[in-house]
Design a protein around this motif. Sequence first.
Motif, short mmCIF file in Angstrom:
data_model
loop_
_atom_site.label_atom_id
_atom_site.label_comp_id
_atom_site.label_asym_id
_atom_site.label_seq_id
_atom_site.Cartn_x
_atom_site.Cartn_y
_atom_site.Cartn_z
N TYR A 1 0.86 -1.18 0.00
CA TYR A 1 0.00 0.00 0.00
C TYR A 1 0.90 1.23 0.00
N PRO A 2 0.52 2.25 -0.69
CA PRO A 2 1.28 3.49 -0.54
C PRO A 2 1.08 4.06 0.85
N SER A 3 -0.05 3.75 1.45
CA SER A 3 -0.36 4.33 2.75
C SER A 3 -1.38 3.44 3.45
N PHE A 4 -1.12 3.10 4.69
CA PHE A 4 -2.09 2.29 5.44
C PHE A 4 -1.88 2.52 6.93
N ALA A 5 -2.87 2.15 7.71
CA ALA A 5 -2.76 2.32 9.16
C ALA A 5 -3.09 1.01 9.86
N LEU A 6 -2.23 0.62 10.80
CA LEU A 6 -2.53 -0.52 11.67
C LEU A 6 -3.27 0.06 12.87
N VAL A 7 -4.50 -0.38 13.09
CA VAL A 7 -5.30 0.21 14.17
C VAL A 7 -5.65 -0.85 15.22
N ASN A 8 -6.01 -0.35 16.40
CA ASN A 8 -6.31 -1.22 17.56
C ASN A 8 -5.15 -2.16 17.86
N ALA A 9 -3.94 -1.62 17.81
CA ALA A 9 -2.74 -2.42 18.08
C ALA A 9 -2.24 -2.16 19.49
N CYS A 10 -1.53 -3.14 20.05
CA CYS A 10 -0.70 -2.87 21.22
C CYS A 10 0.67 -2.51 20.63
N VAL A 11 0.90 -1.22 20.44
CA VAL A 11 2.12 -0.76 19.77
C VAL A 11 3.25 -0.68 20.79
N VAL A 12 4.28 -1.48 20.58
CA VAL A 12 5.46 -1.44 21.46
C VAL A 12 6.53 -0.69 20.68
N THR A 13 6.62 0.60 20.91
CA THR A 13 7.49 1.43 20.07
C THR A 13 8.98 1.18 20.35
N VAL B 1 -5.33 5.44 19.52
CA VAL B 1 -6.49 5.36 18.62
C VAL B 1 -7.35 6.61 18.77
N SER B 2 -7.50 7.07 20.03
CA SER B 2 -8.38 8.21 20.27
C SER B 2 -7.87 9.50 19.63
N ASP B 3 -6.60 9.53 19.25
CA ASP B 3 -6.04 10.73 18.63
C ASP B 3 -6.24 10.76 17.11
N PHE B 4 -6.79 9.70 16.57
CA PHE B 4 -6.89 9.62 15.11
C PHE B 4 -8.35 9.61 14.66
N SER B 5 -8.60 10.15 13.49
CA SER B 5 -9.87 9.87 12.83
C SER B 5 -9.57 9.58 11.38
N PHE B 6 -10.22 8.57 10.86
CA PHE B 6 -9.93 8.15 9.49
C PHE B 6 -11.16 8.42 8.63
N ASP B 7 -10.91 9.01 7.47
CA ASP B 7 -12.03 9.38 6.60
C ASP B 7 -12.24 8.42 5.44
N GLY B 8 -11.56 7.31 5.44
CA GLY B 8 -11.75 6.34 4.36
C GLY B 8 -10.72 6.48 3.26
N SER B 9 -9.93 7.55 3.28
CA SER B 9 -8.91 7.72 2.23
C SER B 9 -7.68 6.86 2.51
N ILE B 10 -7.60 6.38 3.75
CA ILE B 10 -6.45 5.54 4.11
C ILE B 10 -6.95 4.14 4.44
N GLN B 11 -6.26 3.16 3.93
CA GLN B 11 -6.60 1.77 4.25
C GLN B 11 -6.31 1.51 5.73
N THR B 12 -7.29 1.07 6.47
CA THR B 12 -7.05 0.73 7.88
C THR B 12 -7.11 -0.79 8.06
N ILE B 13 -6.22 -1.29 8.87
CA ILE B 13 -6.16 -2.73 9.14
C ILE B 13 -6.28 -2.92 10.65
N ASP B 14 -7.36 -3.56 11.08
CA ASP B 14 -7.61 -3.77 12.50
C ASP B 14 -6.81 -4.98 12.97
N VAL B 15 -5.83 -4.76 13.84
CA VAL B 15 -5.01 -5.91 14.28
C VAL B 15 -5.50 -6.49 15.61
#
Length: 437
Positions: free
Chosen positions: A9-21, A54-68
């Motif tokens: 994908y040129p652009s995508f978001a992994l959402v509902n993740a336990c992100v260990v940065t 997650v609460s800091d983001f809102s997605f308008d459908g222009s970005i592919q979101t992947i619920d992990v």
Amino acid sequence: MPLCNFDQYPSFALVNACVVTCDGEGDSPRDRLGIIAPGVVLVQGEKVGCVGKVSDFSFDGSIQTIDVQGRLVTPGLVDPHTHLVFAGSRMDEFQAKMRGVDYRKIGQEGGGIMRTVRATRGSDEIALLKRLESRLARMLRRGVTLVEVKSGYGLNIGEEMRLLRLGKSVSEKVLDGNEVGVKQLPRTTTTLLGAHAIPQEYAGNREEYVNLVLKMVDLVSGHENGMRLAEACDVYIESHAFSVGEAKRILESAKKRGLLVRAHVGQFEDIGGAEMVAEMGGISCDHLEHVSDKALGAMAAAGTRAVLLPGAWRTLRQQAPDAQRMQRMGVEVAVGTDANPGTSPCFDLLVALGLAVRDAGLDPEAALLAITREAAEACGAQQAGRIRAGWRADLAIWDEVDPLVFGYALGGLEPRAVIIAGKWVLEHDGDWSLIFQ
Ligand SMILES: [Zn+2]
């Protein structure tokens, strides 16, 4: 259901993740893991666009979101110490070692490193490249996206340069100036280890061989096809290999020419190399089964990482180093496979990590840091080992929900998916069940 049905994908978001940065601040391991849950990692092109709750983001459908679905998303793992370019095996030597023969005696009788040097020199470029790619592909399947690759089985100018070129070619496509095609393999960073052993042809003239290594340093620090053949220089400091004085000459020259410096130190005895490497601002001292408090103090002051290599102490049946002692003294600890055909036939970084926790007392909660951010620092890798906005999007997604699992499991962990530079390079199909629940 696969997570993602597209190659890229040129652009995508992994959402509902336990992100260990692995990019947190603070004294506690938990803080330093920098966990954001439920979190989002937005990938834009090759890079992480942003990371947050997650609460800091809102997605308008222009970005592919992947619920992990709450799974762990970590940086791609980093193996900071390998000898991956080699030919042949030394299984019979391993059998002799297990029956009680000393490793150094095997070397004195023509086995050991020199045996692999002979096999590697006798192997053609394509065969060596295929072996290297196969080893890297196995590492990728464990979630590793960056591997440090040393030379050290050539031990003359032509052969050492050949091995470094191969190490570079797998991710940089410079094999003999021809493109070898884009491969779905981990990135590599290369290290000159011309000072791995004194080759037989120089047995009576150490000085001349050290001078030859200095010439290698000159060559790799210059540019070939617009790039350096190695980012770092390493020396094996041990009474049966190179002295502290010889190592100092080589590493000082390397540093002067802009290479990062590091060394194999204290595997069999402490002959004082770690202080010297730390005082030179070295990025890492590796092995450290034998190391003084004074040396650890110098390493802590200089920010020199300790790289623990459980595959080697297990294969040689040695006492493990004490990771807690190192950390108490302020030394950051990384873990590598030391993958090589003699002393560490180990290609699984997660098994190495599990052994470091059990044998060396590495804190299980902090264990992931030793194969991500600290490993990247230990091999001088840029934009690796942390999930950070603006850095390369090298990520792994796991069918697990607690980062403690990396210290707890001893083998068997595989990522559900691996992303390298924003590209989805590996993905397992199957159900979503966890190993531990
Ligand atoms: Zn090594």
